[in-house]
Design an enzyme around this catalytic site. Sequence first.
Site, PDB file in Angstrom:
ATOM      1  N   LYS A 132      24.972   5.584  24.956  1.00 31.20           N
ATOM      2  CA  LYS A 132      25.955   6.345  24.174  1.00 31.20           C
ATOM      3  C   LYS A 132      26.139   5.616  22.844  1.00 31.20           C
ATOM      4  CE  LYS A 132      30.328   8.744  24.489  1.00 31.20           C
ATOM      5  NZ  LYS A 132      30.783   8.450  23.140  1.00 31.20           N
ATOM      6  N   TYR A 135      19.492  12.886  20.466  1.00 29.50           N
ATOM      7  CA  TYR A 135      19.718  12.879  21.917  1.00 29.50           C
ATOM      8  C   TYR A 135      19.780  14.278  22.534  1.00 29.50           C
ATOM      9  CZ  TYR A 135      24.524  13.235  20.145  1.00 29.50           C
ATOM     10  OH  TYR A 135      25.643  13.608  19.465  1.00 29.50           O
ATOM     11  N   GLU A 156      21.119   8.010  29.182  1.00 31.90           N
ATOM     12  CA  GLU A 156      20.897   7.644  27.777  1.00 31.90           C
ATOM     13  C   GLU A 156      21.979   6.675  27.331  1.00 31.90           C
ATOM     14  OE1 GLU A 156      21.124  11.318  25.645  1.00 31.90           O
ATOM     15  OE2 GLU A 156      19.472  12.195  26.783  1.00 31.90           O
ATOM     16  N   ASP A 196       3.950   1.537  -1.156  1.00 27.53           N
ATOM     17  CA  ASP A 196       4.568   1.695  -2.478  1.00 27.53           C
ATOM     18  C   ASP A 196       3.587   2.293  -3.481  1.00 27.53           C
ATOM     19  OD1 ASP A 196       6.845   0.675  -1.429  1.00 27.53           O
ATOM     20  OD2 ASP A 196       6.610  -1.348  -2.274  1.00 27.53           O
ATOM     21  N   CYS A 217      67.610 -24.204  22.426  1.00 31.33           N
ATOM     22  CA  CYS A 217      68.801 -25.060  22.330  1.00 31.33           C
ATOM     23  C   CYS A 217      69.227 -25.334  20.893  1.00 31.33           C
ATOM     24  CB  CYS A 217      68.563 -26.370  23.076  1.00 31.33           C
ATOM     25  SG  CYS A 217      67.387 -27.441  22.246  1.00 31.33           S
ATOM     26  N   LYS A 261      32.101   5.154  29.862  1.00 32.03           N
ATOM     27  CA  LYS A 261      32.424   4.266  28.742  1.00 32.03           C
ATOM     28  C   LYS A 261      32.599   2.846  29.248  1.00 32.03           C
ATOM     29  CE  LYS A 261      34.783   6.251  25.314  1.00 32.03           C
ATOM     30  NZ  LYS A 261      34.716   6.287  23.889  1.00 32.03           N
ATOM     31  N   GLU A 308       0.839  -1.210   0.000  1.00 30.26           N
ATOM     32  CA  GLU A 308       0.000   0.000   0.000  1.00 30.26           C
ATOM     33  C   GLU A 308       0.877   1.263   0.000  1.00 30.26           C
ATOM     34  OE1 GLU A 308      -3.941  -0.856   2.535  1.00 30.26           O
ATOM     35  OE2 GLU A 308      -2.110  -1.731   3.373  1.00 30.26           O
ATOM     36  N   SER A 326      32.170  17.955  22.925  1.00 28.52           N
ATOM     37  CA  SER A 326      32.185  16.514  23.205  1.00 28.52           C
ATOM     38  C   SER A 326      31.928  16.318  24.698  1.00 28.52           C
ATOM     39  CB  SER A 326      33.512  15.903  22.782  1.00 28.52           C
ATOM     40  OG  SER A 326      34.545  16.571  23.437  1.00 28.52           O
ATOM     41  N   LYS A 348      23.078  12.911  32.060  1.00 26.08           N
ATOM     42  CA  LYS A 348      22.880  14.362  31.896  1.00 26.08           C
ATOM     43  C   LYS A 348      22.014  14.898  33.031  1.00 26.08           C
ATOM     44  CE  LYS A 348      22.956  13.885  26.878  1.00 26.08           C
ATOM     45  NZ  LYS A 348      22.200  13.797  25.640  1.00 26.08           N
ATOM     46  N   CYS A 396      67.672 -29.226  27.045  1.00 27.84           N
ATOM     47  CA  CYS A 396      67.070 -27.944  26.655  1.00 27.84           C
ATOM     48  C   CYS A 396      66.606 -27.238  27.949  1.00 27.84           C
ATOM     49  CB  CYS A 396      65.911 -28.232  25.710  1.00 27.84           C
ATOM     50  SG  CYS A 396      65.092 -26.765  25.126  1.00 27.84           S
ATOM     51  N   ASP A 428      27.274   4.538  19.256  1.00 27.73           N
ATOM     52  CA  ASP A 428      28.607   4.566  18.669  1.00 27.73           C
ATOM     53  C   ASP A 428      28.493   4.751  17.156  1.00 27.73           C
ATOM     54  OD1 ASP A 428      31.278   4.488  18.424  1.00 27.73           O
ATOM     55  OD2 ASP A 428      31.505   2.340  18.811  1.00 27.73           O
ATOM     56  N   GLU A 481      22.924  10.939  16.666  1.00 28.22           N
ATOM     57  CA  GLU A 481      23.984  10.046  16.207  1.00 28.22           C
ATOM     58  C   GLU A 481      23.467   9.221  15.037  1.00 28.22           C
ATOM     59  OE1 GLU A 481      26.664  10.478  18.040  1.00 28.22           O
ATOM     60  OE2 GLU A 481      27.979   8.740  17.761  1.00 28.22           O
ATOM     61  N   CYS A 541      64.652 -25.156  17.723  1.00 28.41           N
ATOM     62  CA  CYS A 541      64.282 -24.756  19.072  1.00 28.41           C
ATOM     63  C   CYS A 541      64.972 -23.420  19.407  1.00 28.41           C
ATOM     64  CB  CYS A 541      64.701 -25.829  20.069  1.00 28.41           C
ATOM     65  SG  CYS A 541      64.420 -25.309  21.771  1.00 28.41           S
ATOM     66  N   CYS A 560      60.434 -29.801  20.765  1.00 31.05           N
ATOM     67  CA  CYS A 560      61.888 -29.854  20.744  1.00 31.05           C
ATOM     68  C   CYS A 560      62.261 -31.218  21.328  1.00 31.05           C
ATOM     69  CB  CYS A 560      62.472 -28.728  21.597  1.00 31.05           C
ATOM     70  SG  CYS A 560      64.218 -29.000  21.970  1.00 31.05           S
ATOM     71  N   ARG A 601      30.126  16.805  12.870  1.00 33.95           N
ATOM     72  CA  ARG A 601      30.729  17.545  13.978  1.00 33.95           C
ATOM     73  C   ARG A 601      31.947  18.372  13.536  1.00 33.95           C
ATOM     74  NH1 ARG A 601      34.530  16.324  18.044  1.00 33.95           N
ATOM     75  NH2 ARG A 601      34.189  17.679  19.820  1.00 33.95           N
TER      76      ARG A 601
HETATM   77  S1  IVH Z   1      25.329  14.443  24.286  1.00 32.87           S
HETATM   78  C1  IVH Z   1      27.549  18.555  24.589  1.00 32.87           C
HETATM   79  N1  IVH Z   1      24.240  12.078  24.189  1.00 32.87           N
HETATM   80  O1  IVH Z   1      29.260  10.968  22.028  1.00 32.87           O
HETATM   81  C2  IVH Z   1      27.346  17.103  24.628  1.00 32.87           C
HETATM   82  N2  IVH Z   1      26.247  12.423  22.973  1.00 32.87           N
HETATM   83  O2  IVH Z   1      31.714  13.160  22.998  1.00 32.87           O
HETATM   84  C3  IVH Z   1      26.610  16.589  23.491  1.00 32.87           C
HETATM   85  N3  IVH Z   1      26.989  10.465  21.695  1.00 32.87           N
HETATM   86  O3  IVH Z   1      30.365  12.128  19.335  1.00 32.87           O
HETATM   87  C4  IVH Z   1      26.635  15.138  23.396  1.00 32.87           C
HETATM   88  N4  IVH Z   1      25.339   9.136  22.269  1.00 32.87           N
HETATM   89  O4  IVH Z   1      27.812  12.168  19.144  1.00 32.87           O
HETATM   90  C5  IVH Z   1      25.273  12.839  23.797  1.00 32.87           C
HETATM   91  N5  IVH Z   1      23.146  10.030  24.162  1.00 32.87           N
HETATM   92  C6  IVH Z   1      24.147  10.798  23.761  1.00 32.87           C
HETATM   93  C7  IVH Z   1      25.137  10.315  22.890  1.00 32.87           C
HETATM   94  C8  IVH Z   1      26.187  11.174  22.528  1.00 32.87           C
HETATM   95  C9  IVH Z   1      26.447   9.237  21.553  1.00 32.87           C
HETATM   96  C10 IVH Z   1      28.265  10.888  21.054  1.00 32.87           C
HETATM   97  C11 IVH Z   1      28.261  12.236  20.427  1.00 32.87           C
HETATM   98  C12 IVH Z   1      29.707  12.623  20.462  1.00 32.87           C
HETATM   99  C13 IVH Z   1      30.231  11.896  21.652  1.00 32.87           C
HETATM  100  C14 IVH Z   1      30.402  12.844  22.808  1.00 32.87           C
END
Ligand code: IVH
Length: 683
Positions: free
Chosen positions: A115, A225, A113, A38, A409, A312, A36, A83, A288, A430, A117, A173, A406, A424, A136
């Site tokens: 993080k 985020y 939250e 499409d 030896c 981390k 639907e 960051s 936060k 040895c 990657d 992200e 070896c 050996c 960034r």
């Molecule tokens: S807040 C001013 N929340 O982590 C702070 N960053 O060094 C703004 N990242 O490359 C960042 N998940 O893209 C925030 N839930 C999250 C995140 C997040 C991943 C990344 C962000 C940045 C690095 C922060």
Amino acid sequence: MDFDSAKKRVEELTGILNKHNYNYYVLAEPTISDYEYDKLMEELIDIESKFPELVDNNSPTQRVGGQVTKEFPTVKHTYPMLSLSNTYSKKELQDFDARVRKSLGNNFEYVCELKFDGVAIGLVYKNGQLIRAVTRGDGYSGDDVTNNVKTIKSIPLKLFHETDQLAFEARGEIFMPHKSFIKLNEIKLKKGDPPFANPRNAAAGSLKLQESKIAASRNLDCFIYNIIGEELPFDNHYENLLEAKKWGLKISVFTKKCESLDKVLEYIHYWESERKKLDFDIDGVVVKINSLKQQEVLGYTAKSPRWAIAYKFPTEQAITKLLDVKYQVGRTGAITPVAVLQPVQLLGTTVKRASLYNADRIEELDLHFNDTVVVEKGGEIIPKIVDVDVYQRDKNSQKVHFVSKCPECGSKLLREQGEALHYCPNQNNCPPQILGKIEHFISRKAMNIESLGQGRTEILIKNGLVKNIADLYDLKYEQLLGLEKTIVNELSGTSKKISFREKTVNNILNALEKSKSVPFERVLYALGIRYVGETVAKKIVSYFDDIDKIIKCSFDDLLKVPEVGEKIAASIVSFFEDEKNINIINRLKDHGLQFKSEKAETSAGGPLSEQTFVISGVFEKYSRDELKNIIEKYGGKITSSVSAKTDYLVAGNNMGPEKRKKAEELNVRIINEDEFNKMLDKD
Ligand code: IVH
């Protein structure tokens, strides 16, 4: 269709398609079928082709891409993209909590939250439309990757909001889900292209593609985020995120308010293990402060906000370079290759070495010197190399070939057929083999002279006081007292000082004396004959009660011992063929060690001698172990499966039908418990 009705229908279809797109990609709750969807999309494409002036930059039809970006323009961020400061420990989080409390008192809330990657992105919305997407970069200006970002289905091009006045930036992200990553690498490999090392690199690479059509095929995704702007709907981070979700932005469902540090730690703890179940990579948790006013009070350092911190997760894998391969020689002469690495941090320790197991493993990895390798810490103390990044390999780098001599030896190494390890053969001269043999001899399950220990044994060898196990019993008090040395452990890089004080010397001499009453079976095990472990040593001693009988017996005689197969028999014969070993045994005998079994009850020549039995099922009078002991005691041999060599299958209740079938096929006599008992009364 006239222009006005076309315009009306385009607006209608855009609204409908955006809503379904949101249901599918943001809420993961589709309300119509793909078919639907499409159909509606085709209708819009059709009208747009007839009325090109109605094509909006942010029309749902623009998601498929098509634009080519030769160079990504650099644009300045309205708000710098800072960051986060990173922590790796609970202690650092406690410090963060204390700092926050000092400024704010106790009345504040945390928001936790994941993080994500991936690649940070700033999405600029004006009048409810996505106008720009910027990476960034250096934090102050980044690359304009709008064309590619527009192909990401979970990023709304138009918001569901009367946002005429509202201008804001959504920070988030961009990432590649595991499923898409695996698919992409499969395609790359099929084409002979280098695959991406991880989903983060794949996401970053996809955002920088010149053709947005290809970016569209990469199935990228995005979590928002942070919402930044002058006039936000709420005075706190959490509610702004929830509101942004209503506008069409994708917010993680795992974002959570936490009222205390304990709750924050709980969240971290939970995701530390649960993260493996996610379809995308996270490398930690972001904590936060919820209130925007309180965020302002805490403020910023030059690089990062004081109102947030990233915890981390410890990395279980690390990437480093292979500098060299060293070869260790074990007690039996087995050679173990060890990788020497450029030092790298892994789970809080510096890793300099990794196990390579054997020649096959080196071959499997196709290891070259200077390779970029992935090291992992599993359950073992020594990390292992799990992967090689062949795409980072220098053209001229040399392949790692297993040594042929070896390293200690110089003897030519041997590798028996079907064996993974190289050996050996120079067993008695040895140096690491001398050390290994003595270590085995003094170990708890052997002669139990552990007061000597590895470090001290090394000192004795280095001082020329012992060359073999018999030399231990010639040691004198005066020779030992005062010896000392700093021992360096090659693998861990640690060192410790070892010295022989009066008490230690007495302990060692006493333990040596005491070991003279260790029973024969343990002495036989302590000799360190290859393949003769504790159990085999016991079996041999219950068959031949005297070392002289073992020394004299042939390969075939040995095969009669339960659990002794050809490999073990050959190893025993070759051990006693060596004059040096006989010499050592004679010296040990002179020192008074036990070379005869206490119960000189011989089983050879008993009523079951020369007969091989297989037992199966449950018996009335005996447990299976009792039955086994009786057969052995009366000179019989036990094997686990029926073969042409089997003389009798002793059948109990519920015996396996396969064993019976095999015995019948091979004409092996099947006897019951009574018939077996009668055999014992033979003489
Ligand atoms: S807040 C001013 N929340 O982590 C702070 N960053 O060094 C703004 N990242 O490359 C960042 N998940 O893209 C925030 N839930 C999250 C995140 C997040 C991943 C990344 C962000 C940045 C690095 C922060």
